[in-house]
Design an enzyme around this catalytic site. Structure first.
Site, short mmCIF file in Angstrom:
data_model
loop_
_atom_site.label_atom_id
_atom_site.label_comp_id
_atom_site.label_asym_id
_atom_site.label_seq_id
_atom_site.Cartn_x
_atom_site.Cartn_y
_atom_site.Cartn_z
N GLY A 129 0.74 -1.26 0.00
CA GLY A 129 0.00 0.00 0.00
C GLY A 129 0.76 1.29 0.00
O GLY A 129 0.18 2.33 -0.34
N GLU A 185 3.59 -6.57 1.88
CA GLU A 185 3.37 -6.93 0.47
C GLU A 185 3.46 -5.70 -0.44
O GLU A 185 2.49 -5.33 -1.10
CB GLU A 185 1.97 -7.55 0.32
N GLY A 191 4.09 -3.35 -3.59
CA GLY A 191 4.20 -3.47 -5.04
C GLY A 191 4.69 -2.15 -5.61
O GLY A 191 5.84 -1.98 -5.99
N ARG A 192 3.77 -1.16 -5.60
CA ARG A 192 4.06 0.15 -6.19
C ARG A 192 5.35 0.79 -5.66
O ARG A 192 6.13 1.34 -6.43
CB ARG A 192 2.88 1.08 -5.90
N TYR A 204 -8.32 6.20 -12.71
CA TYR A 204 -8.23 6.73 -11.34
C TYR A 204 -7.97 8.23 -11.30
O TYR A 204 -7.58 8.76 -10.25
CB TYR A 204 -7.08 6.07 -10.56
N CYS A 217 -9.43 5.63 -29.79
CA CYS A 217 -10.69 6.34 -30.04
C CYS A 217 -11.54 6.50 -28.79
O CYS A 217 -12.61 5.90 -28.67
CB CYS A 217 -11.46 5.60 -31.13
N GLU A 218 -11.03 7.24 -27.85
CA GLU A 218 -11.74 7.52 -26.60
C GLU A 218 -11.26 8.90 -26.12
O GLU A 218 -10.05 9.15 -26.13
CB GLU A 218 -11.36 6.54 -25.49
N TYR A 274 1.64 -1.02 -12.27
CA TYR A 274 0.25 -0.89 -12.73
C TYR A 274 0.14 -0.16 -14.07
O TYR A 274 -0.84 0.55 -14.33
CB TYR A 274 -0.63 -0.22 -11.67
N1 LLP Z 1 -1.49 -6.86 -1.18
C1 LLP Z 1 -2.76 -6.91 -1.54
C2 LLP Z 1 -3.67 -7.86 -0.90
C3 LLP Z 1 -3.25 -6.04 -2.54
O1 LLP Z 1 -4.53 -6.09 -2.90
C4 LLP Z 1 -2.36 -5.11 -3.15
C5 LLP Z 1 -2.82 -4.21 -4.22
C6 LLP Z 1 -1.01 -5.12 -2.74
C7 LLP Z 1 -0.61 -5.99 -1.73
C8 LLP Z 1 0.01 -4.19 -3.32
O2 LLP Z 1 -0.32 -2.87 -3.07
P1 LLP Z 1 0.72 -1.70 -3.42
O3 LLP Z 1 1.90 -1.85 -2.49
O4 LLP Z 1 1.15 -1.86 -4.82
O5 LLP Z 1 -0.04 -0.48 -3.18
N2 LLP Z 1 -4.20 -0.67 -10.13
C9 LLP Z 1 -4.19 0.26 -9.02
C10 LLP Z 1 -3.67 -0.37 -7.75
C11 LLP Z 1 -4.42 -1.60 -7.33
C12 LLP Z 1 -3.86 -2.24 -6.08
C13 LLP Z 1 -4.52 -3.53 -5.81
N3 LLP Z 1 -4.00 -4.23 -4.67
C14 LLP Z 1 -3.40 1.51 -9.41
O6 LLP Z 1 -2.93 1.58 -10.54
O7 LLP Z 1 -3.28 2.43 -8.63
#
Ligand code: LLP
Length: 410
Positions: free
Chosen positions: A237, A270, A272-273, A313, A338-339, A366
């Site tokens: 997150g 966990e 990601g971003r 978003y 085309c949007e 993402y």
């Molecule tokens: N763990 C779980 C259970 C999750 O659902 C997610 C993201 C993460 C970890 C990783 O979260 P992060 O550290 O990346 O924030 N497509 C959207 C983001 C969707 C996130 C979904 N879940 C965007 O482009 O902002």
């Protein structure tokens, strides 16, 4: 890692213009050094504290990126059987994988059991029974954590907020103790932890500390019931700046989590971003600059098909010109799709000429992962820059591949 030398944009030691010439556009360009420094900031933040960094594969599952992280000792967080296969193909450890997601199928559960993953993060009573039955049938035991919904407002975009009571995710706190008691009686499952994830692109520390506090209250209730857990999975997150106010530093975020979750609990996180987001750009060439009485448009070869975040978003990504010397104009940076929702950025002051290059920043997470083939657009190539070297980590998709699995009528 992304910087200007003599007004020309570089990624690590390589000029972006040279990369575009060699590999074409649109193109995702990643910096290995940036991915590694982000990961290392997490690892350093935990120090000697028992922990597992499970990189969220959904942010960017390219095998080269998983490989870079696996070599640093990263574990992985997956949400599908497909992501499990990506981790396997990248040489990642399977026994430290955590498996989240509200709709795991029996086939995916069987696959994960056979792989011997580290933990199933269970999202409902139905799924708990499903995992138990699958493990019994397979003659094995599934390590499980229940993903609870702490009902905390993460103050993020509603589409990426997951920890409020109206969201589909997790088990309501009020039902958690009863479900843990049930889990303790089930064959084929071994309760190992508690999990939660409140949302993505978090820009402050308070909500995650609040969630951790609520989880710890549950852990104490469970202990009083004779149910001991070994780990707390606090989810992902942490946000990135996207050119505006920087979110908390990884080190401070981790320190706050370590304070909120006392020893001896092992902490799983966990991210990601915050590992890959600022480690990638989307490189695009301007096809033409079109001026109407109302506006000017830099029409690029990249589109919402490569970066859907602005349309989905209302995300704002910084856009960097490949060369900074030149006349600045105010333009909407758009694609050929085309949007009207097909824009990469609006009202940007940039050096733009037909044929020149732009780099859309913060596209490591993402972006490629959410790319589509809308308008029969092949997905772009992806390259990973490592010092002076450029590795192709995904070849450009061919048009014929787009309909290779389709059939005309007999
Ligand atoms: N763990 C779980 C259970 C999750 O659902 C997610 C993201 C993460 C970890 C990783 O979260 P992060 O550290 O990346 O924030 N497509 C959207 C983001 C969707 C996130 C979904 N879940 C965007 O482009 O902002």
């Amino acid at each position: 890692m992304f910087h200007y030398e003599n007004d020309r944009l570089f990624v690590e030691g390589v000029a972006v213009a040279a990369i575009a010439k060699a590999y074409g556009t649109p193109l995702f360009v990643y910096s290995r050094a940036k991915i590694e420094s982000n990961y290392r900031e997490y690892a350093a933040g935990f120090g000697q504290r028992a922990h597992e960094i499970c990189y969220a594969v959904k942010a960017n599952g390219n095998l080269a990126i998983l490989d870079v992280l696996a070599r640093l000792g990263s574990a992985f967080d997956i949400v599908s059987g497909g992501e499990l296969e990506r981790v396997r193909a990248a040489g990642g450890e399977l026994n430290t994988v955590t498996f989240a997601g509200v709709g795991k199928s029996r086939a995916e559960i069987d696959l994960a059991l056979a792989a011997g993953i580290g933990c199933f993060n269970i999202e409902s009573a139905f799924e708990l029974d499903l995992v138990s039955a699958a493990a019994v049938a397979g003659g094995c035991e599934a390590p499980v954590a229940l993903r609870v919904n702490p009902d905390v407002d993460a103050n993020t975009h509603p589409y990426i907020s997951t920890g409020m009571s109206e969201n589909k995710f997790g088990i309501p706190m009020t039902e958690a103790v009863a479900l843990y008691r049930h889990a303790a009686t089930l064959p084929g499952v071994r309760v190992t932890g508690v999990a939660c994830h409140i949302g993505s692109q978090l820009t402050s520390i308070a909500p995650i500390v609040d969630a951790a506090g609520r989880v710890m209250t549950l852990v104490e209730q469970l202990a009083a019931d004779g149910i001991d857990v070994e780990h707390i999975d606090i989810g992902g997150g942490l946000g990135i700046a996207y050119g505006t106010t920087p979110p908390p530093r990884i080190a401070d975020y981790v320190a706050a989590i370590c304070r909120a979750i006392p020893e001896p609990y092992r902490i799983i996180i966990e991210p990601g971003r915050s590992i890959v987001g600022d480690a990638g750009v989307l490189l695009t060439r301007i096809q033409q600059v079109k001026t109407t009485p109302a506006k000017s448009f830099a029409i690029c070869d990249a589109a919402m098909t490569e970066l859907i975040r602005p349309a989905l978003y209302q995300a704002v990504h910084p856009i960097l010109p490949e060369r900074r010397d030149g006349v600045v104009r105010r333009v909407d940076v758009v694609g050929p799709v085309c949007e009207t929702a097909d824009f990469l950025g609006r009202d940007r002051d940039l050096v733009v000429d037909s044929g020149s290059l732009l780099a859309v920043a913060d596209c490591g997470a993402y972006a490629a992962a959410m790319a589509s083939n809308y308008n029969a657009r092949p997905r772009p190539a992806e390259v990973l820059v490592d010092g002076a070297d450029v590795h192709v980590c995904r070849e450009r998709e061919s048009v014929s591949a787009l309909f290779a699995g389709e059939h005309r009528l007999p």
